[in-house]
Design an enzyme around this catalytic site. Structure first.
Site, mmCIF file in Angstrom:
data_model
loop_
_atom_site.group_PDB
_atom_site.id
_atom_site.type_symbol
_atom_site.label_atom_id
_atom_site.label_comp_id
_atom_site.label_asym_id
_atom_site.label_seq_id
_atom_site.Cartn_x
_atom_site.Cartn_y
_atom_site.Cartn_z
ATOM 1 C CB THR A 55 -5.339 -17.091 1.558
ATOM 2 O OG1 THR A 55 -5.326 -16.366 0.051
ATOM 3 C CG2 THR A 55 -5.492 -18.420 1.623
ATOM 4 C CG ASN A 83 -1.501 8.753 2.292
ATOM 5 O OD1 ASN A 83 -1.644 7.755 1.525
ATOM 6 N ND2 ASN A 83 -0.437 10.085 1.683
ATOM 7 N N PRO A 108 -7.202 7.246 -5.670
ATOM 8 C CG PRO A 108 -7.043 5.412 -7.095
ATOM 9 C CD PRO A 108 -6.392 6.487 -6.375
ATOM 10 C CB VAL A 137 0.944 11.313 -4.260
ATOM 11 C CG1 VAL A 137 0.678 12.615 -3.919
ATOM 12 C CG2 VAL A 137 -0.596 10.364 -3.980
ATOM 13 N NE ARG A 143 -4.156 1.860 1.668
ATOM 14 C CZ ARG A 143 -4.325 2.459 2.929
ATOM 15 N NH1 ARG A 143 -4.135 2.292 4.123
ATOM 16 N NH2 ARG A 143 -5.513 3.438 2.704
ATOM 17 C CG HIS A 199 -1.364 5.170 -0.755
ATOM 18 N ND1 HIS A 199 -2.254 5.600 0.533
ATOM 19 C CD2 HIS A 199 -2.190 4.242 -1.339
ATOM 20 C CE1 HIS A 199 -3.585 4.933 0.148
ATOM 21 N NE2 HIS A 199 -3.411 4.037 -0.750
ATOM 22 C CG ASP A 200 6.317 7.238 -2.735
ATOM 23 O OD1 ASP A 200 5.973 8.306 -2.525
ATOM 24 O OD2 ASP A 200 7.407 6.727 -3.163
ATOM 25 C CG ASP A 244 -3.106 -16.528 -2.171
ATOM 26 O OD1 ASP A 244 -3.888 -15.394 -2.408
ATOM 27 O OD2 ASP A 244 -3.524 -17.114 -1.671
ATOM 28 C CG HIS A 280 -6.890 -4.374 -2.472
ATOM 29 N ND1 HIS A 280 -8.089 -3.638 -3.001
ATOM 30 C CD2 HIS A 280 -6.081 -3.395 -2.160
ATOM 31 C CE1 HIS A 280 -7.734 -2.514 -3.158
ATOM 32 N NE2 HIS A 280 -6.702 -2.331 -2.467
ATOM 33 C CB THR A 281 -3.549 -10.942 -2.787
ATOM 34 O OG1 THR A 281 -3.392 -12.320 -2.183
ATOM 35 C CG2 THR A 281 -2.134 -10.284 -2.870
ATOM 36 C CB SER A 337 -1.409 -13.626 6.200
ATOM 37 O OG SER A 337 -2.049 -12.933 7.208
HETATM 38 C C1 HEM Z 1 -8.363 1.694 -7.755
HETATM 39 C C2 HEM Z 1 -7.253 1.470 -6.965
HETATM 40 C C3 HEM Z 1 -7.306 1.410 -5.269
HETATM 41 C C4 HEM Z 1 -8.271 1.576 -4.553
HETATM 42 C C5 HEM Z 1 -9.365 2.399 -4.832
HETATM 43 C C6 HEM Z 1 -7.757 1.110 -3.230
HETATM 44 C C7 HEM Z 1 -8.522 1.107 -1.950
HETATM 45 C C8 HEM Z 1 -8.231 0.847 -0.877
HETATM 46 C C9 HEM Z 1 -8.786 1.115 0.578
HETATM 47 C C10 HEM Z 1 -10.171 1.973 0.622
HETATM 48 C C11 HEM Z 1 -8.085 0.351 1.270
HETATM 49 C C12 HEM Z 1 -8.400 0.139 2.921
HETATM 50 C C13 HEM Z 1 -7.628 1.279 3.716
HETATM 51 C C14 HEM Z 1 -8.366 1.466 5.274
HETATM 52 O O1 HEM Z 1 -8.919 0.735 5.497
HETATM 53 O O2 HEM Z 1 -7.924 2.389 5.585
HETATM 54 C C15 HEM Z 1 -6.955 -0.389 0.689
HETATM 55 C C16 HEM Z 1 -6.106 -1.110 1.529
HETATM 56 C C17 HEM Z 1 -5.114 -1.686 0.752
HETATM 57 N N1 HEM Z 1 -4.529 -1.452 -0.544
HETATM 58 FE FE1 HEM Z 1 -5.690 -0.415 -1.870
HETATM 59 N N2 HEM Z 1 -6.550 0.665 -3.535
HETATM 60 C C18 HEM Z 1 -6.250 0.541 -4.788
HETATM 61 C C19 HEM Z 1 -5.000 -0.112 -5.254
HETATM 62 C C20 HEM Z 1 -4.205 -0.640 -4.711
HETATM 63 C C21 HEM Z 1 -2.908 -0.825 -5.052
HETATM 64 C C22 HEM Z 1 -2.583 -0.907 -6.559
HETATM 65 C C23 HEM Z 1 -2.313 -1.692 -4.216
HETATM 66 C C24 HEM Z 1 -0.679 -2.319 -4.281
HETATM 67 C C25 HEM Z 1 -0.377 -2.811 -5.311
HETATM 68 C C26 HEM Z 1 -2.988 -1.804 -3.012
HETATM 69 C C27 HEM Z 1 -2.656 -2.141 -1.808
HETATM 70 C C28 HEM Z 1 -3.338 -2.079 -0.810
HETATM 71 C C29 HEM Z 1 -3.359 -3.026 0.366
HETATM 72 C C30 HEM Z 1 -1.899 -4.021 0.705
HETATM 73 C C31 HEM Z 1 -3.984 -2.484 1.310
HETATM 74 C C32 HEM Z 1 -4.270 -3.159 2.773
HETATM 75 C C33 HEM Z 1 -3.422 -2.324 3.799
HETATM 76 C C34 HEM Z 1 -3.251 -2.816 5.307
HETATM 77 O O3 HEM Z 1 -3.718 -3.748 5.668
HETATM 78 O O4 HEM Z 1 -2.675 -2.003 5.982
HETATM 79 N N3 HEM Z 1 -4.217 -1.008 -3.417
HETATM 80 N N4 HEM Z 1 -7.138 -0.177 -0.556
#
Ligand code: HEM
Length: 331
Positions: free
Chosen positions: A245, A93, A159, A72, A64, A68-69, A250, A189-190, A247
């Site tokens: 899964t 963030n 987004p 932006v 994440r 996010h880096d 996959d 989001h895996t 953690s």
């Molecule tokens: C349209 C694109 C995306 C949207 C709208 C989105 C949105 C979100 C949101 C709303 C969360 C939950 C944040 C929270 O609860 O505070 C999240 C978590 C996460 N996102 Fe995304 N995301 C996107 C793309 C990505 C991409 C490209 C990656 C990495 C390659 C990513 C990796 C993650 C990870 C790993 C989490 C979990 C973080 C944690 O458990 O600390 N996301 N995302």
């Protein structure tokens, strides 16, 4: 070479050399830190933090953070800068984590080779190592990025969970990423979790209907109702983005969204929208899934990077070296 041609070449360099930057490449730090293997140092710290459980679910934190880096102002570690109004203070963030791990890696690298390894490269290398520890496959990371000196919360325009697939495709396209890259990257989001507040509408009042999102499976609906009560005054609970899964890196996230088990609206929509549905179908049966996820991460790592004198190598990932950086305000 004729004299005239040689003259043209010399003139070109004299006039435009300020714009002749190097490129990212695999192994940029090889041989630059004596006998020390820079990527090995990063890997050691990530492994220590992982096995000693110093930061929960490191892969989720760093995937994440890299997203996010890079989205932006490019992959320039601007998210790491401290300041009252710096990027990390922006609402999207607020739940980004992993800063302590990056500090620990930077410290270990500075002890070996001062001023050599950029914080932007640390994010990329550490993310790859964390992905591998979470069951993903190794991918070669390109390095040679420099760090930026601007970090403003007002620049953060990421987004949201309710973005439409077509708008999301546009956002990714503006970063030179295809819809194919977008789907594979959403595969990030895996791992990790999302706070209930970010998808509660889908459970109780989807599109102001007073009912749930019909694309959600009955199983997921019951689960989310249980974990995310309609009214919870104090706690904003979390729920795993990959329901099976959470953690492991996959492709079960993709299998689940095909069954109606996408937690965020965008997760569910990419499995249903004509623009991306076929790509999601491909990921499920793709024997090369892990390689392609790695390739997409490498492409993410190329977004608007700073090379050579376009940026600097920070001494501390939280502060810029050159200009007086005051609370994210004046740069
Ligand atoms: C349209 C694109 C995306 C949207 C709208 C989105 C949105 C979100 C949101 C709303 C969360 C939950 C944040 C929270 O609860 O505070 C999240 C978590 C996460 N996102 Fe995304 N995301 C996107 C793309 C990505 C991409 C490209 C990656 C990495 C390659 C990513 C990796 C993650 C990870 C790993 C989490 C979990 C973080 C944690 O458990 O600390 N996301 N995302």
């Amino acid at each position: 070479m004729s004299k005239a041609l040689a003259l043209v070449v010399v003139l070109f360099f004299v006039l435009f050399c300020g714009k002749c930057y190097g490129e990212l490449r695999v192994g940029f730090y090889k041989g630059k830190c004596g006998l020390t293997n820079v990527e090995g140092v990063v890997q050691n710290v990530v492994e220590t933090w992982h096995f000693e459980n110093k930061e929960k679910d490191i892969a989720a934190a760093l995937l994440r953070m890299q997203f996010h880096d890079c989205f932006v102002k490019g992959c320039d570690a601007s998210i790491l800068l401290d300041g009252l109004t710096s990027e990390k203070k922006a609402v999207p963030n607020s739940s980004v984590r992993g800063y302590g791990l990056i500090d620990a890696i930077k410290e270990a690298l500075e002890a070996e080779c001062q001023g050599l390894v950029s914080c932007a490269d640390i994010i990329s290398m550490a993310t790859r190592d964390a992905v591998v520890l979470a069951g993903g496959k190794w991918y070669d990371v390109e390095t040679g990025r420099r760090d930026g000196d601007v970090s403003l919360a007002s620049n953060v325009n990421l987004p949201s969970a309710t973005i439409s697939v077509s708008d999301s495709i546009k956002v990714f396209a503006s970063k030179n990423l295809t819809q194919y890259d977008m789907v594979y990257l959403l595969g990030g989001h895996t791992v990790g979790v999302a706070r209930c507040s970010l998808f509660k509408d889908r459970i109780y009042n989807f599109n102001k209907t007073g009912g749930p999102d019909p694309s959600m499976s009955p199983w997921l609906l019951a689960e989310l109702k249980d974990k995310c009560p309609r009214i919870s005054l104090i706690f904003d609970n979390t729920y795993p983005l990959d329901v099976k899964t959470p953690s492991l890196v996959d492709n079960s996230y993709f299998q689940e969204i095909k069954k109606g088990n996408g937690v965020l609206q965008i997760d569910q929509q990419i499995a249903l929208d004509e623009l991306t549905k076929n790509i999601v179908d491909d990921t499920v049966n793709d024997p090369d899934f892990y390689t392609k996820f790695g390739e997409a991460m490498v492409k993410l790592g190329r977004v608007e990077v700073l090379i050579d004198e376009q940026g600097e190598v920070r001494k501390s990932c939280r502060v810029v070296n050159k200009k007086p950086f005051i609370f994210g305000g004046i740069n």
